[in-house]
Design a protein around this motif. Structure first.
Motif, PDB file in Angstrom:
ATOM      1  N   THR A   1       0.832  -1.208   0.000  1.00  4.56           N
ATOM      2  CA  THR A   1       0.000   0.000   0.000  1.00  4.56           C
ATOM      3  C   THR A   1       0.864   1.254   0.000  1.00  4.56           C
ATOM      4  O   THR A   1       0.598   2.215  -0.723  1.00  4.56           O
ATOM      5  N   ARG A   2       1.909   1.254   0.824  1.00  6.49           N
ATOM      6  CA  ARG A   2       2.815   2.401   0.865  1.00  6.49           C
ATOM      7  C   ARG A   2       3.456   2.627  -0.512  1.00  6.49           C
ATOM      8  O   ARG A   2       3.572   3.766  -0.974  1.00  6.49           O
ATOM      9  N   GLY A   3       3.840   1.558  -1.169  1.00  6.31           N
ATOM     10  CA  GLY A   3       4.403   1.686  -2.506  1.00  6.31           C
ATOM     11  C   GLY A   3       3.421   2.278  -3.490  1.00  6.31           C
ATOM     12  O   GLY A   3       3.787   3.093  -4.343  1.00  6.31           O
ATOM     13  N   ALA A   4       2.137   1.872  -3.369  1.00  8.70           N
ATOM     14  CA  ALA A   4       1.112   2.388  -4.278  1.00  8.70           C
ATOM     15  C   ALA A   4       0.924   3.896  -4.104  1.00  8.70           C
ATOM     16  O   ALA A   4       0.853   4.649  -5.080  1.00  8.70           O
ATOM     17  N   VAL A   5       0.835   4.337  -2.857  1.00  7.53           N
ATOM     18  CA  VAL A   5       0.625   5.761  -2.594  1.00  7.53           C
ATOM     19  C   VAL A   5       1.831   6.579  -3.052  1.00  7.53           C
ATOM     20  O   VAL A   5       1.688   7.620  -3.706  1.00  7.53           O
ATOM     21  N   TRP A   6       3.034   6.106  -2.722  1.00  8.46           N
ATOM     22  CA  TRP A   6       4.244   6.818  -3.152  1.00  8.46           C
ATOM     23  C   TRP A   6       4.371   6.832  -4.674  1.00  8.46           C
ATOM     24  O   TRP A   6       4.835   7.812  -5.256  1.00  8.46           O
ATOM     25  N   SER A   7       3.977   5.748  -5.304  1.00  5.37           N
ATOM     26  CA  SER A   7       4.078   5.662  -6.749  1.00  5.37           C
ATOM     27  C   SER A   7       3.218   6.727  -7.425  1.00  5.37           C
ATOM     28  O   SER A   7       3.652   7.383  -8.381  1.00  5.37           O
ATOM     29  N   VAL A   8       2.003   6.911  -6.923  1.00  7.99           N
ATOM     30  CA  VAL A   8       1.102   7.912  -7.505  1.00  7.99           C
ATOM     31  C   VAL A   8       1.636   9.317  -7.279  1.00  7.99           C
ATOM     32  O   VAL A   8       1.834  10.100  -8.225  1.00  7.99           O
ATOM     33  N   TYR A   9       1.877   9.651  -6.022  1.00  8.65           N
ATOM     34  CA  TYR A   9       2.319  11.016  -5.723  1.00  8.65           C
ATOM     35  C   TYR A   9       3.748  11.276  -6.215  1.00  8.65           C
ATOM     36  O   TYR A   9       4.097  12.409  -6.558  1.00  8.65           O
ATOM     37  N   GLY A  10       4.585  10.223  -6.238  1.00 12.39           N
ATOM     38  CA  GLY A  10       5.953  10.373  -6.709  1.00 12.39           C
ATOM     39  C   GLY A  10       6.042  10.657  -8.186  1.00 12.39           C
ATOM     40  O   GLY A  10       7.073  11.150  -8.680  1.00 12.39           O
ATOM     41  N   GLY A  11       4.990  10.346  -8.950  1.00 18.10           N
ATOM     42  CA  GLY A  11       4.931  10.714 -10.364  1.00 18.10           C
ATOM     43  C   GLY A  11       4.114  11.973 -10.594  1.00 18.10           C
ATOM     44  O   GLY A  11       4.482  12.829 -11.406  1.00 18.10           O
ATOM     45  N   LEU A  12       3.011  12.115  -9.836  1.00 16.55           N
ATOM     46  CA  LEU A  12       2.090  13.238 -10.042  1.00 16.55           C
ATOM     47  C   LEU A  12       2.718  14.577  -9.656  1.00 16.55           C
ATOM     48  O   LEU A  12       2.701  15.533 -10.445  1.00 16.55           O
ATOM     49  N   VAL A  13       3.265  14.654  -8.452  1.00 14.38           N
ATOM     50  CA  VAL A  13       3.799  15.930  -7.958  1.00 14.38           C
ATOM     51  C   VAL A  13       4.980  16.428  -8.805  1.00 14.38           C
ATOM     52  O   VAL A  13       4.988  17.590  -9.240  1.00 14.38           O
ATOM     53  N   PRO A  14       5.997  15.584  -9.095  1.00 18.79           N
ATOM     54  CA  PRO A  14       7.077  16.076  -9.959  1.00 18.79           C
ATOM     55  C   PRO A  14       6.600  16.501 -11.344  1.00 18.79           C
ATOM     56  O   PRO A  14       7.086  17.505 -11.886  1.00 18.79           O
ATOM     57  N   ALA A  15       5.652  15.760 -11.915  1.00 19.28           N
ATOM     58  CA  ALA A  15       5.157  16.122 -13.247  1.00 19.28           C
ATOM     59  C   ALA A  15       4.532  17.514 -13.233  1.00 19.28           C
ATOM     60  O   ALA A  15       4.809  18.348 -14.106  1.00 19.28           O
ATOM     61  N   LEU A  16       3.681  17.787 -12.238  1.00 15.22           N
ATOM     62  CA  LEU A  16       3.026  19.093 -12.162  1.00 15.22           C
ATOM     63  C   LEU A  16       4.015  20.204 -11.851  1.00 15.22           C
ATOM     64  O   LEU A  16       3.959  21.292 -12.440  1.00 15.22           O
ATOM     65  N   VAL A  17       4.937  19.947 -10.935  1.00 14.77           N
ATOM     66  CA  VAL A  17       5.926  20.959 -10.580  1.00 14.77           C
ATOM     67  C   VAL A  17       6.810  21.300 -11.775  1.00 14.77           C
ATOM     68  O   VAL A  17       7.095  22.469 -12.057  1.00 14.77           O
TER      69      VAL A  17
END
Length: 529
Positions: free
Chosen positions: A442-458
């Motif tokens: 579960t931790r991997g899933a959450v990090w995977s989403v935000y770890g791609g989403l936040v850098p992409a938007l920034v």
């Protein structure tokens, strides 16, 4: 454009809107309270019907207007979009179509939550899905505004704004009243119209050059102002290392992003079985493949017949290349045939935009209601979910309208490239890890989403797209620190890396039983909804 062009085009706009509203009204009278009906159309569509609907969802304003415009302006480099969009479907067919249909119920989060703790995963996946959908919606809004600005000439600024507002309002009506069933039939009608219009224009272009494609290319190169460089790589993505890296980044985003688009994934739930989902993709590949081959002819045809300077003069991003090509193929601005053909093509493009925004809005409102709202309420009733989805459609429409007005001068295919980059960075890693990695947590899933989403938007915010260049959203300021227009080259690996790092450093262990159950279900369909 003169009133002669405006009137028939606006009449055809009105006819399509009237027909689609009639479909929506008729469908809304039947079983409108069921969550399965609203989100998945009752899972009653055949593979052929769903294949046409998928093609209708995928062949957007970015495809019809943006890609042809980029080819007309940049020649060979514009082909990357056509190739990338088409190749992406092979990824969908071989990696996710059947497995997603077996594992999920309505949304991307259903697939991931099947073997994880539901609440954090649904919140993360729902947030990502809404973000991608809004970015995609902005591209459609910009396409609609460009069309009406072309139609109404000098009064285009105000008309463009009101068109964006009108499209946003219509998409909320389609989704709120008709749900997935109405949206699907609108997509099917639109796919037939779009394919018919593209075939007719392609035939007319080839007839103009007696079927000699080499002659077409040579003429396009001569009228482009770039000579033989127009037919060689590097006109847009050549030169320095930044442009070359941007080329690679865009290619990665286009090829990998499709498998993470929420409105495409939700289409697999509208058929009764995984086999039907797979056959739907086969149908759609045939339609989409033919269409993208035709965009190549239309793009070079616009360069050869209309001329790159005229296309750029009408719309700096090239979004009006196809309507201008239709006008010329019919005999020019003063001819009846030219006026009629222009009106038909403009109406088809407008229909394309309306249909696509309905599908995207439905997917994003489903994510809000089924993932975010249901997670926060823990035990939300299906009827309350549907009510929230209808309200969410209105909220998403307002946001998309605002961003569409802000980004009105950007190329629609380019805007879609950004949406694809975010989808490939945030949604694809968590989807593939959930389906194929036994140890994923579960931790991997959450990090995977935000770890791609936040850098992409920034990275998008810090890129030349937003500031620091004459074509930026805010040309008067400069906070550009990231040199690439598309963030995919950096953000996609970060999404995969974040999921891997969080999993291997997590104290939690993956549930072996749930993984085994998910694996059997994804591969065999046993227990699929």
């Amino acid at each position: 454009m003169t009133g002669e062009h405006q009137t028939p085009a606006l009449v055809l706009f009105g006819v399509f809107v009237a027909v689609t509203l009639a479909i929506t009204t008729y469908v809304s009278r039947n079983r409108r309270g069921s969550a399965e009906e609203f989100y998945a159309g009752g899972r009653l569509f055949s593979p052929m019907e769903n294949g046409f609907a998928i093609a209708g969802d995928y062949m957007s304003a970015a495809s019809f207007l943006g890609i042809s415009g980029l080819i007309a302006l940049y020649g060979y480099d514009g082909l990357l979009y056509s190739v990338g969009f088409l190749v992406a479907w092979l990824v969908v067919l071989f990696l996710v179509a059947e497995l997603v249909r077996n594992c999920g119920r309505f949304t991307l989060a259903d697939v991931v939550a099947a073997r994880m703790r539901e609440r954090p995963v649904r919140i993360a996946a729902g947030t990502s899905s809404v973000t991608v959908s809004v970015l995609y919606l902005v591209a459609q809004m910009v396409g609609a505004g460009s069309l009406v600005a072309l139609l109404l000439g000098e009064t285009g600024e105000a008309a463009q704004a009101w068109t964006v507002i009108g499209v946003g309002t219509l998409m909320v009506v389609y989704v709120s009243l008709g749900g997935m069933r109405a949206t699907t039939w609108i997509q099917i009608v639109k796919a037939v119209l779009l394919m018919g219009g593209a075939v007719a224009l392609t035939v007319l272009v080839l007839m103009r050059f007696q079927g000699d494609f080499n002659h077409l290319l040579r003429t396009a190169a001569d009228r482009s102002g770039h000579g033989s460089a127009f037919l060689a790589p590097g006109l847009k993505y050549g030169g320095d290392w930044t442009a070359r890296l941007d080329f690679i980044s865009l290619g990665l985003a286009l090829v990998l992003g499709t498998a993470g688009l929420p409105h495409i994934l939700s289409r697999f739930y509208t058929v009764p079985t995984a086999r039907a989902a797979r056959r739907s993709v086969v149908w759609s590949i045939g339609l989409i493949g033919g269409f993208y081959l035709m965009t190549i002819v239309l793009g070079f045809g616009a360069a050869a017949i209309v001329g790159a300077d005229v296309v750029r003069g009408s719309n700096a991003a090239g979004n009006t290349a196809v309507p201008l090509l239709a006008l010329d193929l019919g005999g020019g601005a003063d001819s009846t045939a030219g006026t009629v053909l222009f009106a038909i093509v403009a109406a088809i493009a407008f229909a394309t935009i309306l249909a696509v925004v309905a599908g995207i809005t439905l997917a994003s409102s489903a994510s809000v209601a089924h993932d975010l709202y249901a997670s926060l309420r823990r035990r939300a009733e299906p009827r309350s979910e549907v009510a929230v989805a209808r309200v969410a459609a209105a909220g998403i429409g307002v946001v998309a309208i605002g961003l569409g007005l802000l980004a009105k001068d950007l190329n629609v295919a380019f805007l879609v490239g950004l949406a694809f980059a975010v989808a490939a960075s945030a949604n694809l890693p968590v989807l593939l890890y959930s389906l194929f990695w036994r140890r994923f947590t579960t931790r991997g899933a959450v990090w995977s989403v935000y770890g791609g989403l936040v850098p992409a938007l920034v990275l998008v915010v810090l890129s030349p797209v937003v500031s620091g260049s004459p074509d930026a959203l805010f040309p008067g300021v400069d906070f550009q620190y990231f040199p690439l227009d598309n963030p995919g080259l950096v953000s996609i690996p970060l999404g995969f890396l974040a999921g891997w790092l969080a999993t291997v450093t997590s104290a939690d262990r993956a549930d072996e039983g749930k993984h085994a159950e998910t694996e059997v279900r994804s591969l065999t369909g046993a227990g699929a909804v």
